[in-house]
Motif scaffolding. Sequence first.
Motif, PDB file in Angstrom:
ATOM      1  N   ASP A 115      43.497  27.587  42.794  1.00  0.00           N
ATOM      2  CA  ASP A 115      42.774  27.178  43.015  1.00  0.00           C
ATOM      3  C   ASP A 115      41.588  28.007  43.057  1.00  0.00           C
ATOM      4  N   ALA A 116      41.060  28.213  42.297  1.00  0.00           N
ATOM      5  CA  ALA A 116      39.621  29.468  42.504  1.00  0.00           C
ATOM      6  C   ALA A 116      38.552  29.380  42.751  1.00  0.00           C
ATOM      7  N   GLY A 117      38.781  27.308  41.784  1.00  0.00           N
ATOM      8  CA  GLY A 117      37.459  26.857  41.145  1.00  0.00           C
ATOM      9  C   GLY A 117      37.120  27.018  39.354  1.00  0.00           C
ATOM     10  N   PRO A 118      35.586  26.292  39.776  1.00  0.00           N
ATOM     11  CA  PRO A 118      35.674  25.923  37.979  1.00  0.00           C
ATOM     12  C   PRO A 118      35.828  27.402  37.045  1.00  0.00           C
ATOM     13  N   PRO A 119      35.362  28.100  36.381  1.00  0.00           N
ATOM     14  CA  PRO A 119      35.176  29.635  35.299  1.00  0.00           C
ATOM     15  C   PRO A 119      33.859  29.325  35.588  1.00  0.00           C
ATOM     16  N   GLY A 120      33.491  30.407  36.495  1.00  0.00           N
ATOM     17  CA  GLY A 120      32.456  31.109  36.521  1.00  0.00           C
ATOM     18  C   GLY A 120      31.744  31.465  37.800  1.00  0.00           C
ATOM     19  N   ASP A 121      32.848  30.700  38.795  1.00  0.00           N
ATOM     20  CA  ASP A 121      32.722  30.110  39.996  1.00  0.00           C
ATOM     21  C   ASP A 121      33.081  30.421  41.079  1.00  0.00           C
ATOM     22  N   GLU A 122      33.969  31.543  40.761  1.00  0.00           N
ATOM     23  CA  GLU A 122      35.012  32.151  41.379  1.00  0.00           C
ATOM     24  C   GLU A 122      34.574  33.569  42.578  1.00  0.00           C
ATOM     25  N   PRO A 123      34.920  33.062  43.747  1.00  0.00           N
ATOM     26  CA  PRO A 123      34.152  34.140  44.828  1.00  0.00           C
ATOM     27  C   PRO A 123      34.651  35.785  44.846  1.00  0.00           C
ATOM     28  N   LEU A 124      35.509  35.796  43.387  1.00  0.00           N
ATOM     29  CA  LEU A 124      35.836  37.285  43.904  1.00  0.00           C
ATOM     30  C   LEU A 124      35.788  37.626  42.391  1.00  0.00           C
ATOM     31  N   THR A 125      35.409  39.074  42.005  1.00  0.00           N
ATOM     32  CA  THR A 125      35.610  39.439  40.631  1.00  0.00           C
ATOM     33  C   THR A 125      37.242  39.347  40.487  1.00  0.00           C
ATOM     34  N   VAL A 126      37.088  39.897  38.620  1.00  0.00           N
ATOM     35  CA  VAL A 126      38.584  39.818  38.346  1.00  0.00           C
ATOM     36  C   VAL A 126      38.479  41.272  38.959  1.00  0.00           C
ATOM     37  N   LEU A 185      43.596  43.419  41.706  1.00  0.00           N
ATOM     38  CA  LEU A 185      43.789  44.145  43.539  1.00  0.00           C
ATOM     39  C   LEU A 185      44.856  43.127  43.560  1.00  0.00           C
ATOM     40  N   LEU A 186      44.427  41.536  43.680  1.00  0.00           N
ATOM     41  CA  LEU A 186      45.464  41.253  44.501  1.00  0.00           C
ATOM     42  C   LEU A 186      46.658  40.751  44.196  1.00  0.00           C
ATOM     43  N   VAL A 187      46.951  40.394  42.480  1.00  0.00           N
ATOM     44  CA  VAL A 187      48.476  40.428  42.244  1.00  0.00           C
ATOM     45  C   VAL A 187      48.908  41.842  41.692  1.00  0.00           C
ATOM     46  N   ARG A 188      47.925  43.064  42.059  1.00  0.00           N
ATOM     47  CA  ARG A 188      49.030  43.820  41.382  1.00  0.00           C
ATOM     48  C   ARG A 188      49.754  44.701  43.304  1.00  0.00           C
ATOM     49  N   LYS A 189      48.553  43.934  44.125  1.00  0.00           N
ATOM     50  CA  LYS A 189      49.551  44.351  45.816  1.00  0.00           C
ATOM     51  C   LYS A 189      49.940  43.412  46.518  1.00  0.00           C
ATOM     52  N   ALA A 190      49.116  42.809  46.486  1.00  0.00           N
ATOM     53  CA  ALA A 190      49.629  41.420  47.476  1.00  0.00           C
ATOM     54  C   ALA A 190      51.021  40.766  46.658  1.00  0.00           C
ATOM     55  N   LEU A 191      51.234  40.024  45.954  1.00  0.00           N
ATOM     56  CA  LEU A 191      51.858  39.734  44.938  1.00  0.00           C
ATOM     57  C   LEU A 191      53.164  40.126  44.360  1.00  0.00           C
ATOM     58  N   GLN A 192      53.120  41.702  43.102  1.00  0.00           N
ATOM     59  CA  GLN A 192      53.402  42.586  42.824  1.00  0.00           C
ATOM     60  C   GLN A 192      54.024  43.618  43.619  1.00  0.00           C
ATOM     61  N   GLY A 193      53.254  43.759  44.911  1.00  0.00           N
ATOM     62  CA  GLY A 193      53.864  44.727  46.092  1.00  0.00           C
ATOM     63  C   GLY A 193      53.772  46.690  44.881  1.00  0.00           C
ATOM     64  N   ARG A 194      53.170  46.476  43.752  1.00  0.00           N
ATOM     65  CA  ARG A 194      53.056  48.335  43.418  1.00  0.00           C
ATOM     66  C   ARG A 194      52.224  49.114  44.201  1.00  0.00           C
ATOM     67  N   PRO A 195      52.924  50.540  44.451  1.00  0.00           N
ATOM     68  CA  PRO A 195      52.144  50.698  45.796  1.00  0.00           C
ATOM     69  C   PRO A 195      50.886  51.620  45.212  1.00  0.00           C
ATOM     70  N   TRP A 196      50.661  52.139  46.565  1.00  0.00           N
ATOM     71  CA  TRP A 196      49.274  52.268  46.662  1.00  0.00           C
ATOM     72  C   TRP A 196      48.441  52.578  45.539  1.00  0.00           C
ATOM     73  N   GLY A 197      49.031  54.089  45.379  1.00  0.00           N
ATOM     74  CA  GLY A 197      48.060  54.949  44.694  1.00  0.00           C
ATOM     75  C   GLY A 197      49.075  54.208  42.761  1.00  0.00           C
ATOM     76  N   ALA A 198      49.462  53.889  42.688  1.00  0.00           N
ATOM     77  CA  ALA A 198      49.796  53.315  40.781  1.00  0.00           C
ATOM     78  C   ALA A 198      48.851  52.475  40.339  1.00  0.00           C
ATOM     79  N   VAL A 199      48.554  51.153  41.976  1.00  0.00           N
ATOM     80  CA  VAL A 199      47.499  50.057  41.695  1.00  0.00           C
ATOM     81  C   VAL A 199      46.030  51.296  41.998  1.00  0.00           C
ATOM     82  N   ALA A 200      45.374  52.067  42.606  1.00  0.00           N
ATOM     83  CA  ALA A 200      44.605  52.786  42.448  1.00  0.00           C
ATOM     84  C   ALA A 200      44.234  52.887  41.083  1.00  0.00           C
TER      85      ALA A 200
END
Length: 763
Positions: A693-704, A709-724
């Motif tokens: 529910d991110a809102g209409p395209p172009g009106d999302e509050p977060l950048t790509v 970052l949220l996908v890689r860390k919060a959802l997929q649990g990748r190590p901090w170093g790999a995400v960075a």
Amino acid sequence: MTVGRVANALREEARATNERRLLVLHGTGDASRAAAAAALDGADIAPRAVTYLGAVEGTPWERVAQARAGDLLGSTHGALVVDCHEACRPNALGRAVGAVDGGGLFVLCAPPLDSWPDRRDGFDETLAVPPFDVSDVAGNFRRRLVALLRAHPGIAVVDVGDGSGEPTVERDGLTDPAPRRPPAPPVVPEDAAFPAAVYERCRTDDQVTAVDALGALGDPGHGVVVEADRGRGKSSAAGLAAGALALDGRDVLVTAPQYRGAAEVFARAREVLVDADALAGDPDEADPTLLETAHGRVRFANPTAAAELPGDPDAVVVDEAAALPVRLLERFLDAPAAAFATTVHGYEGAGRGFTVRFRDRLAESEFDVTDVSMTDPIRYAAGDPVEVWAFRALLLDAGPAVDPLVADAAVETSGAEDDHSPPIDYRAFDAADLLADEHLLREVFGLLVAAHYRTEPSDLARLLDAPNVSVRALTYGGHVVSVALLAREGDLPTDLRAHMYEGGRVRGNMIPDVLTSQLRDEDAGIPEGLRVLRIATHHAVRSRGLGSRLLAEIRGEFADRVDWLGTGYGATPELLAFWRASGFSTVHLSTTRNDASGEYSAVMLAPTSDAGRDLAERHSRWFVDRVGSMLSDPLDDMDPDVVRAALRSVGAPPAPDLSTWEWRLLAGMTGGAGIFDTSPRPLRRLTVAYLTDAGPPGDEPLTVRQERLLVRKALQGRPWGAVAAELDFHSHGQCMRALGESTRPLLSRFGDSKVAHELERFE
């Protein structure tokens, strides 16, 4: 005339012209197989030079099951016997027809031709999708096949009956060709990459060009693609180049689906090394999968092992590349240099994943890519009648309309007052329409072949004969600009639904099967749906709204006749966005990658009735409930942009459903993301809620970048170093701070006044 004399005359003409000939022996199974043995004996072809593609044991020839016809790729035979009594499998025909050498015979054992189209066999059973049975399958593919067998040059047809009487020769298959002049020897190129002796082993100018292009593998950073129809000598060219590279001290790793498919590569590489007296050891006792010189070598590994790049090769040669999964092919892009040899118009493997999907990956790689196309036949002469017949019978060379005929087609101009171009028409084509117009059939099937990695000869039979399949298209000036292949699914009786729920497979009902057997919804097979098996738009008019227009027309036609429209495909961000824009929502992501596309598959639904909406809504809810856990385990390597697009396509955005304590944890992350590691669940649920529910395209509050970052860390649990490292953060700490900053807009959006108060404490 006996079948032996017919076959002998055919073979003499084939040898004189360096072509092949096709001998059809129709009658009972035993009689046609006995006639095949007599024919090959009469043509003086020894049983050891013959391969039998069929189900019967005890023939005098090496047997390969039709289901294993792919084993013939890369091999050649003096004669091939294809037995169609148990089943006529179009894929097997497509793979086998190129395996006969010039001067050889292709023998087809078939039931009586007049009744063959009306018989039902093992392949027809695969087209009988419940609730239909095999009696509902049409015989159009074989009816067309028989007509072409009886009309095409170079094909002899003999009725052997039950073997009790004399055979009847209906056609002798002789073409009485004019004498052929031998071709001029190829010319060694100036500034050649290899010694002249290597090029002197080439048999055509095409082969010289390919060998010289493969010389680029001597330097890192180069990729070479060699494309050819079957029988053009691409494997030989790869072998000559591999041998020359080893002679120059390079370590060349060769791979193919099976070693027998790469045997020609090693045979030609061996010739180069033996000629140069550079092959280490006794040539007669050497390991056939390893050729060594004083400083270089050519070696074989199976594809899975080769993808690890064992021993750090200087170059990799992938033969029969189209038969390998795209995901596996991608791993060879890590080699210093790589060549991919593949067949066009031959349907190697399971379809055209190499052409449709992998070429995009190759173009995006760091390789400097050289393309080589080989058109001059080597195994047999140009214009070989068996090849021409196979191309027409299986539509191996079918293609869409030429660009100028459709270049002006666009949804936005169609029907405008000042537009004088032809209108865009929505059409339904049945088998009779397609069989009555060969050009139309070639445009429809050719568009599917050009656009889809999975389209193969069996799909032609499915298009013409399957009772649950229908075709819809948009035409412009009578030419097909967009086409969809549709399959009826669902509306299954109670016993079949129970069978599916208990783990049984119900053919041709992919979406009900997934929702029932994997997601434990025994009622998923009750509503009736229409699955979009394939949809393709002409490459000259893509991105003009034609695919969306076609889906809208299909929905309008079937909205009152089915409960849902659905689809399943290898998920990419672009495709997910396309289907989402057409009203489809994600209800499932596969947990394994598709072998041909290399992608995880998405299943999407667009309901058209109350029953369809109930089905789609409950599976959307269930998908949202489980997707966080899936992404942290089986889907932890899914592309973050695919994850973003898949979640944006969910039809039922969830509430985060977090406790007061969990909201406090999230607020604390904005001041120090280290809190995330103590309890990942709250941010995982909040991220799922946001992405759905991110809102209409172009009106999302977060950048790509923040979303990735949220996908890689919060959802997929990748190590901090790999995400960075992946997202170009300068340090582990900067990445952690960025996660905290990304969390704040989500809390402002989904939190209440208590959360706002908690956030104020960190400002």
